[in-house]
Motif scaffolding. Structure first.
Motif, PDB file in Angstrom:
ATOM      1  N   TYR A  68       0.166  -0.984   0.113  1.00 61.94           N
ATOM      2  CA  TYR A  68      -0.135   0.215  -0.179  1.00 61.94           C
ATOM      3  C   TYR A  68       1.003   0.932  -0.244  1.00 61.94           C
ATOM      4  O   TYR A  68       0.219   1.018  -0.864  1.00 61.94           O
ATOM      5  CB  TYR A  68      -0.818   0.082   1.282  1.00 61.94           C
ATOM      6  N   LYS A  69       1.988   1.583   0.500  1.00 60.87           N
ATOM      7  CA  LYS A  69       2.408   2.312   1.310  1.00 60.87           C
ATOM      8  C   LYS A  69       3.817   2.633  -0.097  1.00 60.87           C
ATOM      9  O   LYS A  69       3.526   4.129  -0.633  1.00 60.87           O
ATOM     10  CB  LYS A  69       4.367   2.397   1.842  1.00 60.87           C
ATOM     11  N   LYS A  70       4.185   1.654  -0.835  1.00 57.77           N
ATOM     12  CA  LYS A  70       4.851   1.775  -1.955  1.00 57.77           C
ATOM     13  C   LYS A  70       4.092   1.628  -3.308  1.00 57.77           C
ATOM     14  O   LYS A  70       4.501   3.320  -4.222  1.00 57.77           O
ATOM     15  CB  LYS A  70       5.150   0.674  -2.763  1.00 57.77           C
ATOM     16  N   TYR A  71       2.345   1.863  -3.372  1.00 56.37           N
ATOM     17  CA  TYR A  71       1.804   2.415  -4.612  1.00 56.37           C
ATOM     18  C   TYR A  71       1.198   4.222  -4.092  1.00 56.37           C
ATOM     19  O   TYR A  71       1.304   4.279  -5.313  1.00 56.37           O
ATOM     20  CB  TYR A  71       0.960   1.016  -4.905  1.00 56.37           C
ATOM     21  N   LYS A  72       0.924   4.002  -2.941  1.00 58.41           N
ATOM     22  CA  LYS A  72       0.834   5.618  -3.133  1.00 58.41           C
ATOM     23  C   LYS A  72       1.814   6.150  -3.309  1.00 58.41           C
ATOM     24  O   LYS A  72       1.401   7.193  -3.865  1.00 58.41           O
ATOM     25  CB  LYS A  72      -0.138   5.592  -1.605  1.00 58.41           C
ATOM     26  N   LYS A  73       2.038   6.523  -2.726  1.00 64.10           N
ATOM     27  CA  LYS A  73       3.591   7.093  -2.456  1.00 64.10           C
ATOM     28  C   LYS A  73       4.918   7.081  -4.272  1.00 64.10           C
ATOM     29  O   LYS A  73       4.738   8.333  -4.721  1.00 64.10           O
ATOM     30  CB  LYS A  73       5.243   6.437  -2.646  1.00 64.10           C
ATOM     31  N   LYS A  74       4.021   6.201  -5.461  1.00 60.10           N
ATOM     32  CA  LYS A  74       3.911   6.257  -6.267  1.00 60.10           C
ATOM     33  C   LYS A  74       3.224   6.755  -7.175  1.00 60.10           C
ATOM     34  O   LYS A  74       2.760   6.882  -8.819  1.00 60.10           O
ATOM     35  CB  LYS A  74       4.343   4.685  -7.612  1.00 60.10           C
ATOM     36  N   GLY A  75       2.280   7.218  -6.332  1.00 60.44           N
ATOM     37  CA  GLY A  75       0.260   7.600  -7.554  1.00 60.44           C
ATOM     38  C   GLY A  75      -0.390   6.778  -7.776  1.00 60.44           C
ATOM     39  O   GLY A  75      -1.247   7.049  -8.682  1.00 60.44           O
ATOM     40  N   LYS A  76      -0.097   5.196  -7.351  1.00 66.16           N
ATOM     41  CA  LYS A  76      -0.630   4.296  -7.979  1.00 66.16           C
ATOM     42  C   LYS A  76      -1.339   3.539  -6.945  1.00 66.16           C
ATOM     43  O   LYS A  76      -1.474   3.770  -6.309  1.00 66.16           O
ATOM     44  CB  LYS A  76       0.093   3.389  -8.427  1.00 66.16           C
ATOM     45  N   ILE A  77      -2.710   2.971  -7.364  1.00 72.97           N
ATOM     46  CA  ILE A  77      -3.852   2.680  -6.841  1.00 72.97           C
ATOM     47  C   ILE A  77      -3.264   1.288  -6.574  1.00 72.97           C
ATOM     48  O   ILE A  77      -3.193   0.447  -7.196  1.00 72.97           O
ATOM     49  CB  ILE A  77      -5.272   1.932  -7.522  1.00 72.97           C
ATOM     50  N   PHE A  78      -3.338   0.858  -5.103  1.00 69.99           N
ATOM     51  CA  PHE A  78      -3.831  -0.276  -4.891  1.00 69.99           C
ATOM     52  C   PHE A  78      -4.480  -1.263  -3.920  1.00 69.99           C
ATOM     53  O   PHE A  78      -4.591  -0.725  -2.936  1.00 69.99           O
ATOM     54  CB  PHE A  78      -1.951  -0.959  -4.012  1.00 69.99           C
ATOM     55  N   GLY A  79      -5.496  -2.340  -4.380  1.00 71.77           N
ATOM     56  CA  GLY A  79      -6.331  -2.968  -3.475  1.00 71.77           C
ATOM     57  C   GLY A  79      -6.420  -4.449  -3.390  1.00 71.77           C
ATOM     58  O   GLY A  79      -5.371  -4.795  -4.293  1.00 71.77           O
ATOM     59  N   LEU A  80      -6.763  -4.806  -2.749  1.00 75.63           N
ATOM     60  CA  LEU A  80      -7.483  -6.219  -2.760  1.00 75.63           C
ATOM     61  C   LEU A  80      -8.729  -6.603  -3.876  1.00 75.63           C
ATOM     62  O   LEU A  80      -9.965  -5.898  -3.218  1.00 75.63           O
ATOM     63  CB  LEU A  80      -7.657  -6.268  -0.380  1.00 75.63           C
ATOM     64  N   LEU A  81      -8.844  -7.583  -3.638  1.00 76.20           N
ATOM     65  CA  LEU A  81     -10.247  -8.198  -4.596  1.00 76.20           C
ATOM     66  C   LEU A  81     -10.085  -9.529  -4.205  1.00 76.20           C
ATOM     67  O   LEU A  81      -9.047 -10.331  -3.805  1.00 76.20           O
ATOM     68  CB  LEU A  81      -9.840  -8.751  -6.038  1.00 76.20           C
ATOM     69  N   GLY A  82     -11.513  -9.608  -3.832  1.00 78.07           N
ATOM     70  CA  GLY A  82     -12.251 -11.536  -3.696  1.00 78.07           C
ATOM     71  C   GLY A  82     -11.906 -11.566  -1.846  1.00 78.07           C
ATOM     72  O   GLY A  82     -11.890 -12.835  -1.689  1.00 78.07           O
ATOM     73  N   ALA A  83     -11.040 -10.215  -1.121  1.00 81.65           N
ATOM     74  CA  ALA A  83     -11.614 -10.763   0.456  1.00 81.65           C
ATOM     75  C   ALA A  83     -12.878 -11.513   1.032  1.00 81.65           C
ATOM     76  O   ALA A  83     -13.769 -10.795   0.921  1.00 81.65           O
ATOM     77  CB  ALA A  83     -10.670  -9.635   0.918  1.00 81.65           C
ATOM     78  N   ASN A  84     -12.087 -12.772   1.648  1.00 76.29           N
ATOM     79  CA  ASN A  84     -13.561 -12.611   2.341  1.00 76.29           C
ATOM     80  C   ASN A  84     -13.433 -12.405   3.748  1.00 76.29           C
ATOM     81  O   ASN A  84     -12.897 -11.891   3.912  1.00 76.29           O
ATOM     82  CB  ASN A  84     -13.304 -14.960   2.548  1.00 76.29           C
ATOM     83  N   CYS A  85     -15.238 -12.929   4.729  1.00 75.23           N
ATOM     84  CA  CYS A  85     -15.688 -12.179   5.752  1.00 75.23           C
ATOM     85  C   CYS A  85     -14.094 -12.321   6.973  1.00 75.23           C
ATOM     86  O   CYS A  85     -13.689 -10.965   7.221  1.00 75.23           O
ATOM     87  CB  CYS A  85     -16.960 -12.464   5.852  1.00 75.23           C
ATOM     88  N   ARG A  86     -13.273 -13.223   6.839  1.00 72.09           N
ATOM     89  CA  ARG A  86     -12.332 -13.687   7.653  1.00 72.09           C
ATOM     90  C   ARG A  86     -11.175 -12.698   7.421  1.00 72.09           C
ATOM     91  O   ARG A  86     -10.763 -12.197   8.316  1.00 72.09           O
ATOM     92  CB  ARG A  86     -12.451 -15.111   7.305  1.00 72.09           C
ATOM     93  N   ILE A  87     -11.168 -13.003   6.532  1.00 72.03           N
ATOM     94  CA  ILE A  87      -9.637 -11.831   6.409  1.00 72.03           C
ATOM     95  C   ILE A  87     -10.732 -10.519   6.121  1.00 72.03           C
ATOM     96  O   ILE A  87      -9.586  -9.329   6.248  1.00 72.03           O
ATOM     97  CB  ILE A  87      -8.778 -12.659   4.165  1.00 72.03           C
ATOM     98  N   THR A  88     -11.485 -10.050   5.920  1.00 71.38           N
ATOM     99  CA  THR A  88     -11.430  -8.650   6.037  1.00 71.38           C
ATOM    100  C   THR A  88     -11.877  -7.970   7.035  1.00 71.38           C
ATOM    101  O   THR A  88     -11.105  -7.269   7.636  1.00 71.38           O
ATOM    102  CB  THR A  88     -13.032  -8.191   5.026  1.00 71.38           C
ATOM    103  N   GLY A  89     -12.434  -9.462   7.655  1.00 72.38           N
ATOM    104  CA  GLY A  89     -12.538  -8.960   9.139  1.00 72.38           C
ATOM    105  C   GLY A  89     -10.839  -9.087  10.387  1.00 72.38           C
ATOM    106  O   GLY A  89     -11.025  -8.211  11.453  1.00 72.38           O
ATOM    107  N   ILE A  90      -9.916  -9.555  10.071  1.00 74.11           N
ATOM    108  CA  ILE A  90      -8.867  -9.401  10.281  1.00 74.11           C
ATOM    109  C   ILE A  90      -8.271  -7.841   9.886  1.00 74.11           C
ATOM    110  O   ILE A  90      -7.258  -7.386  10.977  1.00 74.11           O
ATOM    111  CB  ILE A  90      -7.562 -10.313   9.791  1.00 74.11           C
ATOM    112  N   LEU A  91      -8.331  -8.092   8.876  1.00 78.11           N
ATOM    113  CA  LEU A  91      -8.160  -6.834   8.105  1.00 78.11           C
ATOM    114  C   LEU A  91      -8.584  -4.987   8.630  1.00 78.11           C
ATOM    115  O   LEU A  91      -7.873  -4.189   8.921  1.00 78.11           O
ATOM    116  CB  LEU A  91      -8.012  -6.504   6.698  1.00 78.11           C
ATOM    117  N   ASP A  92      -9.604  -5.267   8.851  1.00 80.36           N
ATOM    118  CA  ASP A  92     -10.430  -4.290   9.282  1.00 80.36           C
ATOM    119  C   ASP A  92     -10.104  -4.044  11.252  1.00 80.36           C
ATOM    120  O   ASP A  92     -10.138  -2.922  11.450  1.00 80.36           O
ATOM    121  CB  ASP A  92     -11.637  -4.700   9.583  1.00 80.36           C
ATOM    122  N   ILE A  93      -9.244  -5.572  11.924  1.00 76.77           N
ATOM    123  CA  ILE A  93      -9.047  -4.813  13.024  1.00 76.77           C
ATOM    124  C   ILE A  93      -7.832  -4.420  13.123  1.00 76.77           C
ATOM    125  O   ILE A  93      -7.390  -3.875  13.805  1.00 76.77           O
ATOM    126  CB  ILE A  93      -9.087  -6.431  13.641  1.00 76.77           C
TER     127      ILE A  93
END
Length: 114
Positions: A68-93
Motif C-alpha cells: 500500500y505504501k509503495k503504490y501510494k508513494k508512486k501515485g498508483k492504486i493498490f487494492g485487494l480483490l475477493g477478500a472473504n469475510c474472515r480476511i476482511t475482518g482481520i484487516l479491519d481489526i
C-alpha cells in the motif's frame, strides 16, 4: 508448491492482477510471496486477488501494508480483490480496511480508476 505457482499474474496496460493461489500467507511462505510481489512493475496499479486466501498472519499483513505504501508513494492504486469475510475482518481489526481499497470485482476497480 513451487514459487511460480503461488502467484499468477495477469497484466494489461493499466494494471496488474496478482492472484494468490494458496490458502495461507504466514511466516512459512512470506519470503517467497514477498520476493514475487516485489518483482512487479510498480508503474501500473496493482490488484492483489486474495479470493483463495483463508488465513493471513502478521507477516502477510505487513506485506499488504508495505505494498500500500509503495503504490501510494508512486501515485498508483493498490487494492485487494475477493477478500472473504474472515480476511476482511482481520484487516479491519488492524485498520487496513480504512486505507487499502477492497474490490469485490474488477468493475469496482475500474469505477475507482475513472
Amino acid at each position: 508448491m513451487s514459487e511460480e505457482s503461488m502467484i499468477e499474474f495477469v497484466e494489461n496496460e493499466d494494471y496488474i492482477i496478482a492472484r494468490i493461489n494458496i490458502k495461507r500467507i504466514d511466516v512459512s511462505n512470506i519470503d517467497e510471496i514477498n520476493t514475487l510481489l516485489n518483482k512487479i512493475d510498480d508503474k501500473k496499479d496493482l490488484i492483489l486477488d486474495i479470493s483463495q486466501l483463508q488465513f493471513i498472519d502478521s507477516s502477510g499483513i505487513g506485506v499488504i501494508a508495505g505494498l500500500y505504501k509503495k503504490y501510494k508513494k508512486k501515485g498508483k492504486i493498490f487494492g485487494l480483490l475477493g477478500a472473504n469475510c474472515r480476511i476482511t475482518g482481520i484487516l479491519d481489526i488492524v485498520g487496513l480496511t480504512s486505507i487499502v481499497k477492497i474490490f469485490y470485482s474488477i468493475e469496482d476497480y475500474l469505477r475507482v480508476k475513472k
